[in-house]
Enzyme design. Sequence first.
Site, PDB file in Angstrom:
ATOM      1  N   ASP A   1       0.840  -1.227   0.054  1.00  0.00           N
ATOM      2  CA  ASP A   1      -0.085   0.116   0.084  1.00  0.00           C
ATOM      3  C   ASP A   1       0.883   1.289  -0.027  1.00  0.00           C
ATOM      4  O   ASP A   1       0.436   2.302  -0.692  1.00  0.00           O
ATOM      5  CB  ASP A   1      -0.921   0.196   1.194  1.00  0.00           C
ATOM      6  CG  ASP A   1      -0.433  -0.441   2.582  1.00  0.00           C
ATOM      7  OD1 ASP A   1       0.653  -0.460   2.622  1.00  0.00           O
ATOM      8  OD2 ASP A   1      -0.983  -0.250   3.273  1.00  0.00           O
ATOM      9  N   CYS A   2       1.855   1.220   0.578  1.00  0.00           N
ATOM     10  CA  CYS A   2       3.041   2.338   0.579  1.00  0.00           C
ATOM     11  C   CYS A   2       3.540   2.678  -0.810  1.00  0.00           C
ATOM     12  O   CYS A   2       3.688   3.695  -1.198  1.00  0.00           O
ATOM     13  CB  CYS A   2       4.061   2.078   1.500  1.00  0.00           C
ATOM     14  SG  CYS A   2       3.446   1.928   3.428  1.00  0.00           S
TER      15      CYS A   2
END
Length: 976
Positions: A664-665
Amino acid sequence: FRLQSIYGYDSSLGSWHPVLRSIIAFVVFLLIWAGVISVGVVLFEVNYHEDARVWVEHSQYAALAICLMHLYIQRYMVKGVSHPGGPREKKIRRVPQWDEGVRSLPSCFGADATDATDATDGAVASGARKSFWDNIMDNNSSSSNSNNSDKKQSRWRCAVAEDSHEVTTLKFSGVKGAGMTGEPSGRQMWTLDEDKSCATQVDEALVQKLACGGREYDGFDPSKNPNSCDKIFRAQQIRNKMREGVVPPSLDFKPSTAAEAAKKGFHFYSMLQTEDGHWAGDYGGPHFLMPGIIIAWYVMGKPEELLDAHQRQMMLHYLSVHQQSDGGWGTHIESPSTMFGTVMCYVSMRLLGAPKDSEACTKAQAFISNEGGAVFTSSWSKFWLCLLGCMEWEGHNSVPPEMWLLPNWFPFHPGRLWCHCRMVYLPMGYLYGSRFVYSDAETDPLIASLRKELYNEPYDTIRWSSTRHHVAPMDNYSPIPLFMKVAQDALAVYETLWIIQPFKRLVRKFGLDFCVDYMAAEDQQTNFIDIGPVNKALNMLSAFHAAGNDAKCATVQKHIMRVPDYLWVAEDGMKMQGYNGSQCWDTSFAIQAMSECRLLDTFSETSANVWTYLERTQILSTEVSTSSPAYEFESAYNREKYYRHVSKGGWPFSTSAHGWPISDCTGEGLKGVLCLRKNSETIKQGVKDGSLNAISDERLYDAVNVMLTLQNEDGGWATYENNRGFGWYEQLNPSEVFGDIMIDYSYVECSMATLTGLAEFHHEFPYHRTKEIRHALDRGKEFMKSIQREDGSWYGSWACCFCYGCWFGIEGLVTAGEPTSSPVIKRCCEFLLSHQRTNGGWGEDFTSCYDKDYAENGMHSYGDDGSGVVNTGWALLALAAAKCDDIIAIRRGVKYLMQRQLPSGDWPQEGIAGVFNRACGITYTAYRNVFPLWALGRCIEVYGRLLNDEISDEDAVKRIQRYRQLEESGLLTRTE
């Protein structure tokens, strides 16, 4: 496939090879078939020559029917392993409670670093309690006076990036072989410097007022809110910006429209940006982290360079102000008291110098005694007690390091565990296998005293082996399953049975050697930061032991140099964060919010700084990171040997030097870069004229490669790696206090961030890996639908909680192509609308996460009549992404955010926003700025003038209905 890898698992592809899966499935089918035939022949005395053919024919049909039934059940009746499940039966009912009163920081520091507002003499604020440290110092007035005179002109300062490296390098300049490696960008650490506030004239009263949102500061009082508002850091940044000539927002101007509120909010928030382009903030919250580093400091001989006197004072203050009325501490700042939190914090206070007969220690002793003594604390706490010499190793369940010697194809191999679990139990295995104990435990009078204070019976009379499974009910979030208890009992026999000892000694030596090698690789890959604070302390202690208990060894010193990366100073003292910060995560969100508010070029310097930060933070993609030792471990051989997924091109949660990319980062980092490339003229011009470094297309391709290879077989995305294990691994979870820690599950948050990142990349680069990306989007969309709850919500695993999950769920699906008219989207909107509160906001607290059920009273304790600005921001982001027609609900939510905005443009710090492992809260002070701003920007973009007060609710409803009629008839495009 290399022998070092998990057999059949390709760490580059991130999945089992399809051909291998087919072969395995076919072989298993044949084995089952043959077994059925053999049983039939034996049990029913089937004549092989005459009846075997008939039996085989029937078994074929039976096997086919069983396989079809299995496929049907798996596809339609069984929830996937990543489904978080429904509400828990055992809800949390106890609530935390503190004595009323403001707690001031130690008065030996400058006024800016305290809760006091008197800038001339640093006096304690009126009505405030003295700090715990001041009370200790009062016992020796001459010492106290000396300290105050020496430190009065000192100020805590957050040093970042190159500045932080210079501070650390200067401190360790005499250490041979020690040095800082990795990208400095994003690093943040606190140092106590001489106060230079007189050098440049600045209105200090205004600085302090702005840091408190434009209000007078009431002081830190945990009975009102145990969450710090990051006043010290924010004051520092505001002061620095004002010295540079930046004019702060007017405290008298009150925005009348959502656009004005967003602009004022970003005006304020831009003043908090650090010089390297990221936004820093408090990422503390858990109470069990800092005790680990304190215990390590103590057993390593109390090296001053690890924790100096100033840091110890601030830590002691933090522990004292968060002690609850019952004498205990919670697992985190909003948790009711637990034995896990209490034992860890109490021991830490004693090691830091708190007298056992002080009021705080006496209350803590009573709490521990009432719960049965420290034998009833959780296993992680017991482990630290064993290291300190306050518990015998027989009282802790076995953590055999020789598990790593199992063949990689073994069904339960440590290499298949979730990386955080794996990297914590790796040093635990080494220290347990070495039977490490503080070398002076038997002669240290403090340890002898603790052995009396922690237990209800004499230390020497305790039958430690009988206490291994003891745990207080308040700690028992995830009870150890019966199967695991049996396995632990078997391992206890393995540890002691005399006939096995020669074999155990042989394999343990090899296991310990492997652990040392693996920990060294982790240290190098992360530039000695390590993946998280628990394994940071344990890895450092392991390095200390491996170096012959020599704290001056270069490897140990490199570890010590990185300890400040985890420490944070706020008005409640010094704490240990849950990571080395949330820099990249917060910054990626912030720049997307600014883009949706259409303010990228209004705050052009802010945008340019973010671009520079994101460019420097992409993992193993800059000249500095590729020249670090970590780059050597990106080879296929090393990744497979040390069970690491591909890293190059990903974005981290914190810093490039940390070295662990997350799905997700990476998605949010990529979206941040893309929105700047696309929507900011400042960035386009800066890249063109060379004032800003370009981020090449190839680097974006690397990011996409990381995301594509991280997709799980269920179609979703996990955190750091693919799911390598099985759902039944949770039956072997040895930690009572956390849930779902054994494997890397697919999450709605990771799936949305990666989906949207891939979708936006595909829009800009339609011809790069087109089929793969489209296929990934389709599979990801189906996964997200599969984990939606029946009530329409999604459970948020990394924040509090359902509003957060619903935002990720709706945004991910809509971006992946799901129409807003879809029943899936409509159900989620109905869920959110049903939880809007009477004041127009939404609110949840930590109990939503713990109970897996929407908080009955919203954010009752630390919000505004049950609502909170962060939850409201998430709900509005979700509803606006779904083009929700309930314009009255949207208008009420937007007005709520505007009403809650403070005079400075800031928003108040409310309840804890983050969570991990189901049961532990964690702080994100940036969220109170980012998500209200983002929600305002999106609602302006979607609903425009319908948010304005001059349009009545009735007129707004009519216009929405008219828009929808035109849209359905094809006379109005979505863009129009």
